[in-house]
Enzyme design. Sequence first.
Site, PDB file in Angstrom:
ATOM      1  N   ASN A 106       0.802  -1.237   0.000  1.00 47.43           N
ATOM      2  CA  ASN A 106       0.000   0.000   0.000  1.00 47.43           C
ATOM      3  C   ASN A 106       0.830   1.281   0.000  1.00 47.43           C
ATOM      4  O   ASN A 106       0.484   2.253  -0.649  1.00 47.43           O
ATOM      5  CB  ASN A 106      -1.023  -0.018   1.139  1.00 47.43           C
ATOM      6  CG  ASN A 106      -0.393  -0.113   2.501  1.00 47.43           C
ATOM      7  OD1 ASN A 106       0.691  -0.673   2.665  1.00 47.43           O
ATOM      8  ND2 ASN A 106      -1.043   0.439   3.494  1.00 47.43           N
ATOM      9  N   GLU A 205       3.829  -4.568  12.447  1.00 46.91           N
ATOM     10  CA  GLU A 205       2.846  -3.493  12.264  1.00 46.91           C
ATOM     11  C   GLU A 205       1.750  -4.076  11.384  1.00 46.91           C
ATOM     12  O   GLU A 205       1.956  -4.305  10.186  1.00 46.91           O
ATOM     13  CB  GLU A 205       3.514  -2.271  11.631  1.00 46.91           C
ATOM     14  CG  GLU A 205       4.583  -1.680  12.555  1.00 46.91           C
ATOM     15  CD  GLU A 205       5.330  -0.462  12.005  1.00 46.91           C
ATOM     16  OE1 GLU A 205       5.246  -0.200  10.796  1.00 46.91           O
ATOM     17  OE2 GLU A 205       5.996   0.209  12.791  1.00 46.91           O
ATOM     18  N   CYS A 239      -3.255   1.510   6.512  1.00 45.01           N
ATOM     19  CA  CYS A 239      -3.627   0.769   7.722  1.00 45.01           C
ATOM     20  C   CYS A 239      -4.293   1.670   8.751  1.00 45.01           C
ATOM     21  O   CYS A 239      -5.022   1.200   9.602  1.00 45.01           O
ATOM     22  CB  CYS A 239      -2.392   0.118   8.324  1.00 45.01           C
ATOM     23  SG  CYS A 239      -1.120   1.335   8.714  1.00 45.01           S
ATOM     24  N   GLU A 418       7.739   0.986  16.611  1.00 48.51           N
ATOM     25  CA  GLU A 418       8.899   1.533  15.913  1.00 48.51           C
ATOM     26  C   GLU A 418       8.746   3.050  15.918  1.00 48.51           C
ATOM     27  O   GLU A 418       7.748   3.587  16.372  1.00 48.51           O
ATOM     28  CB  GLU A 418       9.009   0.944  14.500  1.00 48.51           C
ATOM     29  CG  GLU A 418       9.233  -0.579  14.556  1.00 48.51           C
ATOM     30  CD  GLU A 418       9.711  -1.206  13.244  1.00 48.51           C
ATOM     31  OE1 GLU A 418      10.538  -0.599  12.557  1.00 48.51           O
ATOM     32  OE2 GLU A 418       9.247  -2.318  12.926  1.00 48.51           O
TER      33      GLU A 418
HETATM   34  P1  NAD Z   1       0.142  -9.203   3.402  1.00 50.92           P
HETATM   35  O1  NAD Z   1       0.232  -9.612   4.817  1.00 50.92           O
HETATM   36  O2  NAD Z   1      -0.681 -10.015   2.479  1.00 50.92           O
HETATM   37  O3  NAD Z   1       1.590  -9.143   2.721  1.00 50.92           O
HETATM   38  C1  NAD Z   1       2.633  -8.358   3.265  1.00 50.92           C
HETATM   39  C2  NAD Z   1       3.969  -8.954   2.879  1.00 50.92           C
HETATM   40  O4  NAD Z   1       4.123 -10.224   3.520  1.00 50.92           O
HETATM   41  C3  NAD Z   1       4.170  -9.202   1.398  1.00 50.92           C
HETATM   42  O5  NAD Z   1       5.511  -8.876   1.066  1.00 50.92           O
HETATM   43  C4  NAD Z   1       3.944 -10.710   1.281  1.00 50.92           C
HETATM   44  O6  NAD Z   1       4.602 -11.300   0.190  1.00 50.92           O
HETATM   45  C5  NAD Z   1       4.529 -11.207   2.588  1.00 50.92           C
HETATM   46  N1  NAD Z   1       4.005 -12.497   3.060  1.00 50.92           N
HETATM   47  C6  NAD Z   1       2.786 -13.029   2.892  1.00 50.92           C
HETATM   48  N2  NAD Z   1       2.689 -14.214   3.515  1.00 50.92           N
HETATM   49  C7  NAD Z   1       3.904 -14.457   4.087  1.00 50.92           C
HETATM   50  C8  NAD Z   1       4.437 -15.530   4.861  1.00 50.92           C
HETATM   51  N3  NAD Z   1       3.707 -16.590   5.201  1.00 50.92           N
HETATM   52  N4  NAD Z   1       5.722 -15.432   5.278  1.00 50.92           N
HETATM   53  C9  NAD Z   1       6.473 -14.354   4.986  1.00 50.92           C
HETATM   54  N5  NAD Z   1       6.019 -13.318   4.244  1.00 50.92           N
HETATM   55  C10 NAD Z   1       4.744 -13.360   3.810  1.00 50.92           C
HETATM   56  O7  NAD Z   1      -0.358  -7.697   3.422  1.00 50.92           O
HETATM   57  P2  NAD Z   1      -0.766  -6.787   2.184  1.00 50.92           P
HETATM   58  O8  NAD Z   1      -2.053  -7.303   1.625  1.00 50.92           O
HETATM   59  O9  NAD Z   1       0.409  -6.629   1.294  1.00 50.92           O
HETATM   60  O10 NAD Z   1      -1.018  -5.363   2.899  1.00 50.92           O
HETATM   61  C11 NAD Z   1      -2.250  -4.985   3.445  1.00 50.92           C
HETATM   62  C12 NAD Z   1      -2.273  -5.238   4.942  1.00 50.92           C
HETATM   63  O11 NAD Z   1      -1.172  -4.596   5.582  1.00 50.92           O
HETATM   64  C13 NAD Z   1      -3.492  -4.672   5.645  1.00 50.92           C
HETATM   65  O12 NAD Z   1      -3.959  -5.609   6.593  1.00 50.92           O
HETATM   66  C14 NAD Z   1      -2.960  -3.441   6.363  1.00 50.92           C
HETATM   67  O13 NAD Z   1      -3.706  -3.027   7.479  1.00 50.92           O
HETATM   68  C15 NAD Z   1      -1.596  -3.877   6.737  1.00 50.92           C
HETATM   69  N6  NAD Z   1      -0.724  -2.730   6.972  1.00 50.92           N
HETATM   70  C16 NAD Z   1      -0.377  -2.407   8.266  1.00 50.92           C
HETATM   71  C17 NAD Z   1       0.451  -1.300   8.516  1.00 50.92           C
HETATM   72  C18 NAD Z   1       0.839  -0.866   9.918  1.00 50.92           C
HETATM   73  O14 NAD Z   1       1.734  -0.029  10.033  1.00 50.92           O
HETATM   74  N7  NAD Z   1       0.235  -1.390  10.967  1.00 50.92           N
HETATM   75  C19 NAD Z   1       0.916  -0.555   7.456  1.00 50.92           C
HETATM   76  C20 NAD Z   1       0.552  -0.913   6.161  1.00 50.92           C
HETATM   77  C21 NAD Z   1      -0.270  -2.020   5.933  1.00 50.92           C
HETATM   78  C1  6OH Z   2      -0.096   2.026   6.957  1.00 55.48           C
HETATM   79  O1  6OH Z   2      -0.600   1.728   5.888  1.00 55.48           O
HETATM   80  C2  6OH Z   2       0.626   3.233   7.188  1.00 55.48           C
HETATM   81  C3  6OH Z   2       1.718   3.221   7.956  1.00 55.48           C
HETATM   82  C4  6OH Z   2       2.441   4.416   8.167  1.00 55.48           C
HETATM   83  C5  6OH Z   2       3.651   4.400   8.761  1.00 55.48           C
HETATM   84  O2  6OH Z   2       4.278   3.301   9.119  1.00 55.48           O
HETATM   85  C6  6OH Z   2       4.353   5.622   9.040  1.00 55.48           C
HETATM   86  O3  6OH Z   2       5.465   5.532   9.549  1.00 55.48           O
HETATM   87  O4  6OH Z   2       3.810   6.725   8.771  1.00 55.48           O
END
Ligand code: NAD
Ligand code: 6OH
Length: 437
Positions: A106, A205, A239, A418
């Site tokens: 994202n 995260e 997120c 972090e």
């Molecule tokens: P995802 O969990 O599907 O994938 C994230 C990464 O993990 C990718 O690089 C993927 O290839 C890898 N991955 C997937 N399965 C794995 C495994 N079993 N072992 C190791 N690596 C693996 O997430 P997404 O769909 O790419 O992103 C959207 C999600 O991310 C949403 O749930 C969003 O809320 C979350 N997000 C959280 C934050 C935060 O800071 N808390 C920030 C951005 C996105």
């Molecule tokens: C999630 O999609 C956004 C995360 C944002 C950060 O980790 C940041 O440092 O602003």
Amino acid sequence: MRPRRVGNWGKLAVAARAALLHKIADGIEARFSDFVQAEVADTGKPVSLASKIDVPRGAANFRVFADLIKNAGIEAFRTETPDSVAALNYCVRKPLGVVGIITPWNLPLLLLTWKAAPALACGNCVVVKPSEETPATATLLAEAMQDAGIPKGIYNVVHGFGPGSAGEFLTSHPDVDGITFTGESRTGAAIMQTVAPTVKPVSFELGGKNAAIVFADCNFEEATGGLSEAVFLNTGQVCLCAERVYVERKIFGAFVQALKQKAETLHAGWPSDERTNLGPLISAQHREKVLSYYRLALEEGATLVTGGGVLKFGDDRDHGFYVQPTIYTGLPETARCVKEEIFGPVCHVAPFDSEEEAVAMANDTKYGLAASIWTSDLRRGHRVAQQMNVGITWVNCWFLRDLRTPFGGAGLSGIGREGGMHSLNFYSELNNICIRL
Ligand code: NAD
Ligand code: 6OH
């Protein structure tokens, strides 16, 4: 114990390492439009957004952690002893060794550099595994590293998928000393299982189902403008986005109408068009997930205020994965659409009558990432903010970031924090030294 592969990078003087990190930031800025184009091509996000948020933050992450590592102090205590001789405790910081960094699609460059910059600042080598959807800026960053004079082997990129592929191989590798991951909560759970046998430190995260609480005494224009960003920015694929909006009953009707108007005046267009502020979703698969929640909301008894379907243009944009910005009301708090992360341009708006009720509804979730409170009563702002069971609360703003502050979530939203010193502490091994004086 595993030997730490710290190497020459970890032994380099901190000032020299920090200077190189600034050079990486210079390199990102020098190739600003290459980074913007690559991010837009991979994600479909509006060029205005990549130029305003993603790429500037990519550079800022290196600058902030370069300056922080140079200026960070060390912990020290003078400890009294029964014989009055006393002891001195002080702590030294060492790199973990090799850090595995796994990031989502994202905010690809922003989130990858948010982890790579402090990890490198602390003297670690990194192996980054960007999302398979968005490989380009991680690769461009490797070029910026080379141009900045970062020695070979310090910043490494592996492309691939998650399970049974690069992601899983990285997390299970015995020579990787720590894993930092941003992505879905259930991916975090899978990674935790994979790292368990090699006992690596993890920083997670994860997802969110973030609430916004809007009080009747808010600045109405600021609140509706702020919530429009909080719900629709990056097509809801942040997120931190608010998917649950609680509005004091006195202004509920007016607020829903104002947010509807904001949703309907978003400019959905070509990502390359400077006027666009609503791009497509990342993929066909993700659009299907978001649309399945649009259908579910109606099955669960929601009232559709606006949107609810696919955006149609009658030109090549119909090959993109656009959906309408969508607002629902009328769902019970137990509905799946109120409980589960959708990760699209959508929110549910519900009325409340008292502060206590609003706090209880906002906190009734397994997630705990972020919240925003909208009120002109400063004391109420503090009071409500302090009751939020989340890692990050904004009052009268949203996604306003100071990179020195702790960032992370409670519950299903993650493990650890972090940001600022929290990052330096995760990416270092601390050795406390106690000297009897
Ligand atoms: P995802 O969990 O599907 O994938 C994230 C990464 O993990 C990718 O690089 C993927 O290839 C890898 N991955 C997937 N399965 C794995 C495994 N079993 N072992 C190791 N690596 C693996 O997430 P997404 O769909 O790419 O992103 C959207 C999600 O991310 C949403 O749930 C969003 O809320 C979350 N997000 C959280 C934050 C935060 O800071 N808390 C920030 C951005 C996105
Ligand atoms: C999630 O999609 C956004 C995360 C944002 C950060 O980790 C940041 O440092 O602003």
